[in-house]
Design a protein around this motif. Structure first.
Motif, PDB file in Angstrom:
ATOM      1  N   SER A 197      75.455   7.386  49.762  1.00  0.00           N
ATOM      2  CA  SER A 197      75.745   8.352  48.707  1.00  0.00           C
ATOM      3  C   SER A 197      76.995   7.871  47.983  1.00  0.00           C
ATOM      4  CB  SER A 197      76.000   9.732  49.296  1.00  0.00           C
ATOM      5  OG  SER A 197      74.850  10.177  49.983  1.00  0.00           O
ATOM      6  N   ASN A 216      72.375  14.774  49.095  1.00  0.00           N
ATOM      7  CA  ASN A 216      71.407  13.686  48.894  1.00  0.00           C
ATOM      8  C   ASN A 216      71.242  12.818  50.137  1.00  0.00           C
ATOM      9  OD1 ASN A 216      70.956  14.456  46.288  1.00  0.00           O
ATOM     10  ND2 ASN A 216      72.241  12.869  45.348  1.00  0.00           N
ATOM     11  N   SER A 260      72.423   6.967  45.904  1.00  0.00           N
ATOM     12  CA  SER A 260      72.283   8.051  44.937  1.00  0.00           C
ATOM     13  C   SER A 260      73.593   8.237  44.213  1.00  0.00           C
ATOM     14  CB  SER A 260      71.847   9.354  45.610  1.00  0.00           C
ATOM     15  OG  SER A 260      72.863   9.852  46.446  1.00  0.00           O
ATOM     16  N   PRO A 311      70.297  15.985  42.510  1.00  0.00           N
ATOM     17  CA  PRO A 311      69.391  15.996  43.658  1.00  0.00           C
ATOM     18  C   PRO A 311      67.904  16.054  43.295  1.00  0.00           C
ATOM     19  CG  PRO A 311      71.267  17.404  44.099  1.00  0.00           C
ATOM     20  CD  PRO A 311      71.381  16.996  42.658  1.00  0.00           C
TER      21      PRO A 311
END
Ligand code: AMP
Ligand code: MG
Length: 413
Positions: A197, A216, A260, A311
């Motif tokens: 992340s 995430n 992400s 998300p």
């Protein structure tokens, strides 16, 4: 003389279509090597070769019911007015040795489900279909040959293909292979995928109190595990290229990396910048909503799926790109099973040319397809996904769908 372009304009790229992007992704990923594993370690892996049944299933003729094994010819005259009476010659339980003795005319053998059928019998009458009178049974109807008997090979015949290469080893295939007494199989090695992340605002990084939990990370870990992948969470990277680089180095053996956040065009879009400096990017930005910033590249030979931080966008691009890529990497047919068709309950607009992903709830409807209801616009963010049964996919070429139209639907459960 023209003024220099602002940096953001120089970085602008034209988004490509989802189809083009997916083709690039599938072309870039390779299939993992084939290994032999014990059956009990194979869940979620993909068979690398057809399984030819070494024997038949069932291996012996047995009863499908609790009842009485009979000779069907002896029952042809049975009726409610003139029942046929047969003498009970004995009982065979499941697991008992076969009945080797002769069987007198006018006799039946009590059998339990799974018991071997005496060779001279050719049908089983169910317990509930006879009247028992001490040592006799009374039949009020005739039985056809073969009734309630599991013949040798009726399930799987020796020498035939029991499972095809490319099949996923599910609980059902584990049961089948165990029945065939197969204890090790050739599969594509389990994938190892690293998850990162990013973002200074994510809780483990944030200095201020205005941080948000990393949703995430756990979401993507769960999605990967649902794909039968061995997933490893590497941590939350700060929005600095050095931290991201050092985190990536923690997983030198990863088959793929899923990140992400950090791929839009902001000042601190760390994943975008890393891929650009390493010249690793194969494309960035797709015509998809949500999910436009999705970026894909190869760090050396390792595919990196750079998902947007939002998300819903991360989930949608995972399903759209990462899942099919994982299927390709583990030697599996691209999974169409969770992709089906639903009928739209209300009109949905898709004003610009991009693939639109819409969370919906589903009811059975009374037509051929389930009916998809868009979730109230007032519900946003993660609640939207958590309440959805699945996602409707409106193609780029379609400006609107009307009530009653059918549409691609991805179940997310
Ligand atoms: P980014 O793509 O980094 O600009 O992030 C877009 C939005 O997604 C921002 O509002 C972020 O706070 C949010 N976001 C990014 N990463 C995560 C994460 N790991 N968990 C939850 N939300 C995130
Ligand atoms: Mg960010």
């Amino acid at each position: 003389m023209s003024a220099p372009l602002p940096a953001t304009t120089m970085n602008r790229v034209e988004p490509i279509s989802v189809e083009e992007a997916l083709a690039i992704v599938l072309d870039a990923v390779g299939t993992t090597e084939v290994v032999e594993v014990p059956l009990h370690d194979s869940t979620g892996l993909t068979l690398a070769a057809d399984i030819i049944a070494p024997g038949s299933l069932p291996t012996f003729r047995n009863s499908a019911m609790d009842g009485f094994a009979v000779r069907s010819l002896e029952t042809v005259d049975a009726s409610t007015v003139r029942p046929v009476v047969l003498r009970i010659a004995g009982t065979i339980m499941a697991g008992d040795a076969p009945w080797n003795g002769p069987l007198d005319a006018g006799s039946a053998v009590r059998v339990m489900t799974g018991a071997a059928i005496p060779g001279v019998c050719d049908a089983v009458i169910r317990l509930e279909d006879v009247e028992i009178d001490r040592d006799d049974i009374r039949l009020a109807r005739s039985i056809t040959a073969g009734e309630h008997i599991r013949e040798i090979g009726s399930d799987v015949r020796a020498g035939t293909t029991a499972l095809e290469a490319g099949a996923e080893l599910s609980w059902a295939s584990i049961a089948l292979l165990t029945s065939l007494e197969i204890s090790s199989i050739r599969v594509h090695r389990r994938l190892h995928v690293a998850v990162i992340s990013t973002g200074d605002e994510i809780q483990s990084n944030a200095a201020s109190g205005l941080s948000i939990p990393d949703s995430n990370g756990p979401m993507l870990m769960t999605m990967l595990r649902d794909c039968g992948v061995d997933a490893e969470f590497l941590g939350v990277a700060r929005d600095r290229q050095e931290t991201l680089e050092s985190i990536i180095h923690r997983a030198p053996h990863a088959d793929a990396i899923v990140t992400s956040g950090g791929v839009s065009a902001g000042d601190r879009d760390v994943v975008r910048d890393l891929l650009a400096t390493r010249n690793a990017r194969l494309f960035s930005q797709v015509r998809m909503k949500p999910g436009r910033p999705f970026t894909f590249g190869l760090l050396g030979r390792v595919p990196i799926f750079a998902l947007p931080g939002n998300p819903f966008a991360a989930a949608a691009t995972f399903l759209q790109f990462v899942q099919p890529a994982l299927d390709r990497m583990r030697g599996r047919r691209i999974n169409e099973a969770s992709r089906s068709v639903a009928q739209v309950a209300d009109r949905i607009e898709n004003p610009s040319p991009r693939r639109l992903i819409v969370p919906v709830r589903i009811d059975a409807g009374n037509g051929r397809f389930p009916v998809a209801h868009r979730i109230a616009e007032s519900v946003a963010g993660l609640a939207l996904l958590a309440r959805a049964d699945g996602l409707l996919v409106i193609p780029e070429s379609v400006r609107s769908v009307n009530a009653g139209d059918t549409c691609e639907f991805w179940s997310i459960h």
